[in-house]
Design an enzyme around this catalytic site. Structure first.
Site, PDB file in Angstrom:
ATOM      1  N   HIS A 141       0.620  -1.243  -0.067  1.00  0.00           N
ATOM      2  CA  HIS A 141       0.210  -0.040  -0.011  1.00  0.00           C
ATOM      3  C   HIS A 141       1.082   1.304  -0.074  1.00  0.00           C
ATOM      4  CE1 HIS A 141      -3.360  -2.568   1.144  1.00  0.00           C
ATOM      5  NE2 HIS A 141      -4.261  -1.779   0.742  1.00  0.00           N
ATOM      6  N   HIS A 191       1.246  -4.403   9.048  1.00  0.00           N
ATOM      7  CA  HIS A 191       2.751  -4.167   9.052  1.00  0.00           C
ATOM      8  C   HIS A 191       3.221  -3.546  10.101  1.00  0.00           C
ATOM      9  CE1 HIS A 191       2.686  -5.006   4.603  1.00  0.00           C
ATOM     10  NE2 HIS A 191       1.471  -4.357   4.597  1.00  0.00           N
TER      11      HIS A 191
END
Length: 402
Positions: A141, A191
């Site tokens: 992303h 993450h």
């Protein structure tokens, strides 16, 4: 010559990587360090998630969806049909390029995401649930946000009315979105900070490279020789150049979808550029393309491309297994063709050397005993989708005077 050199270089890299087992060697160097970093940052993620609130959950979840691959895939047709063809072409190719490199690093390193539990992981959509099955480093992303927002900013400042205020505002918005996405990926538990920092760094490198080559790529795409053959060959080589992860992940499937969409777009633009994608097409909100006509394009175009994607998938599910069995190519299917899911179901038809002769012997030299036909099916359906966006849909718009 440049195209031939690129294909030769890609083929040479595939051979070198396979011969020297570079995937295993690189993983042995990188994976332990990254894994230690991710585990060491668990407490920092937990402290950051103490500020959890339902509004923050919803805000960061929506923000992640807005910069996700499905959003950009749906946004690109609208961009093509609005008249901004060059921007749409470059974003399509850059998205495929950055997604491929990011997923290569993910599966090469095969580093874990933050452990959940104890980390709270928020996966609202099916897309996020699939993303959670991938490895962690780098954050796709953040990487794609840097690449695509950076290129959009470059395009606006290059081809639009640029002054000091526009430059400051554009840089501020791009920087703000990148920071928010980085925060969102950590807050959602998807993450670690190391993952998002790696995503930003990889994104900056890829964007810098693309800004150097994008004009040459666009010129080759529009007026080059043997463009379709080159892109088909490159797509095939990239599949073989993809590293084998420690455990199966959906990353390779994502790459195939992006790569196929880019190939379909390239094929469509190469064959229809001077008919529907002239150097100066009518832009949205202009006299030649008023808002009502653009809405008509969307209402006609979206069902058209979805129908083409569905038909491409259905046709390839029927035709590709028949072709592979006829040629003696050993195949299996993980989801699309139920008859090929059972072990040995495809080999019974393709293992007879009398059936395919020379081709059977050629494929017996490759390390894999059978190939997943789902990869080819997925490629065909997304290539059909890309072609319909820039080829079929504009043809229909022309007939309807949209």
């Amino acid at each position: 010559m440049e195209a031939a050199a690129a294909l030769s270089g890609a083929a040479g890299w595939v051979w070198v990587a396979s011969y020297f087992d570079l995937t295993r060697r690189a993983r042995a160097l990188a994976q332990p360090w990254v894994t230690r970093r991710v585990h060491a940052e668990t407490q920092a993620i937990l402290r950051f998630q103490r500020m959890q609130h339902r509004l923050l959950d919803n805000f960061f979840s929506v923000l992640s969806c807005v910069v996700s691959a499905p959003f950009y895939t749906g946004f690109l047709p609208l961009l093509f049909w609005s008249g901004h063809g060059k921007l749409a072409r470059q974003m399509t190719l850059l998205m495929a390029f950055s997604n491929y490199l990011g997923n290569v690093v993910k599966d090469l390193v095969s580093a874990p995401r933050p452990c959940s539990p104890p980390v709270r992981r928020i996966t609202v959509t099916e897309d996020e649930k699939e993303n959670a099955l991938e490895y962690g480093l780098p954050s796709s992303h953040t990487l794609m946000t840097v690449c695509l927002m950076g290129y959009m900013l470059h395009y606006v400042l290059t081809y639009g009315a640029c002054d000091g205020f526009m430059l400051t505002a554009g840089l501020s918005l791009a920087f703000l979105q990148i920071i928010l996405i980085a925060i969102a990926r950590v807050y959602l538990g998807m993450h670690s900070p190391t993952d998002v920092i790696a995503g930003i760094c990889f994104g900056i490198v890829i964007l810098a490279f693309w800004l150097v080559v994008h004009d040459h790529v666009d010129a080759f795409l529009i007026s080059g020789q043997n463009v379709t053959f080159f892109w088909a060959s490159l797509s095939l080589l990239l599949c073989f150049a993809y590293p084998e992860p420690e455990s199966p992940t959906p990353s390779f499937d994502f790459h195939i979808a992006f790569n196929a969409f880019a190939f379909g777009t390239v094929y469509g633009v190469q064959h229809t550029y001077f008919h529907f994608h002239s150097p100066e097409p009518p832009l949205i909100l202009s006299q030649q393309l008023p808002l009502l006509s653009y809405v008509g394009r969307v209402l006609v175009g979206i069902p058209t491309i979805l129908l083409v994607k569905s038909c491409s998938k259905a046709l390839s599910k029927w035709l590709l297994p028949v072709m592979c069995n006829t040629l003696g190519i050993p195949i299996v299917s993980s989801c699309y063709v139920p008859a090929l899911k059972a072990p040995g179901s495809s080999s019974s038809k393709s293992s007879d050397p009398k059936q395919a002769g020379y081709l059977q012997k050629v494929f017996s030299l490759f390390p894999r005993k059978a190939y997943d036909v789902d990869t080819a099916i997925r490629f065909v359906q997304y290539a059909g989708l890309g072609w319909s966006v820039v080829g079929l849909a504009p043809m229909i718009f022309t007939r309807l005077n949209l």
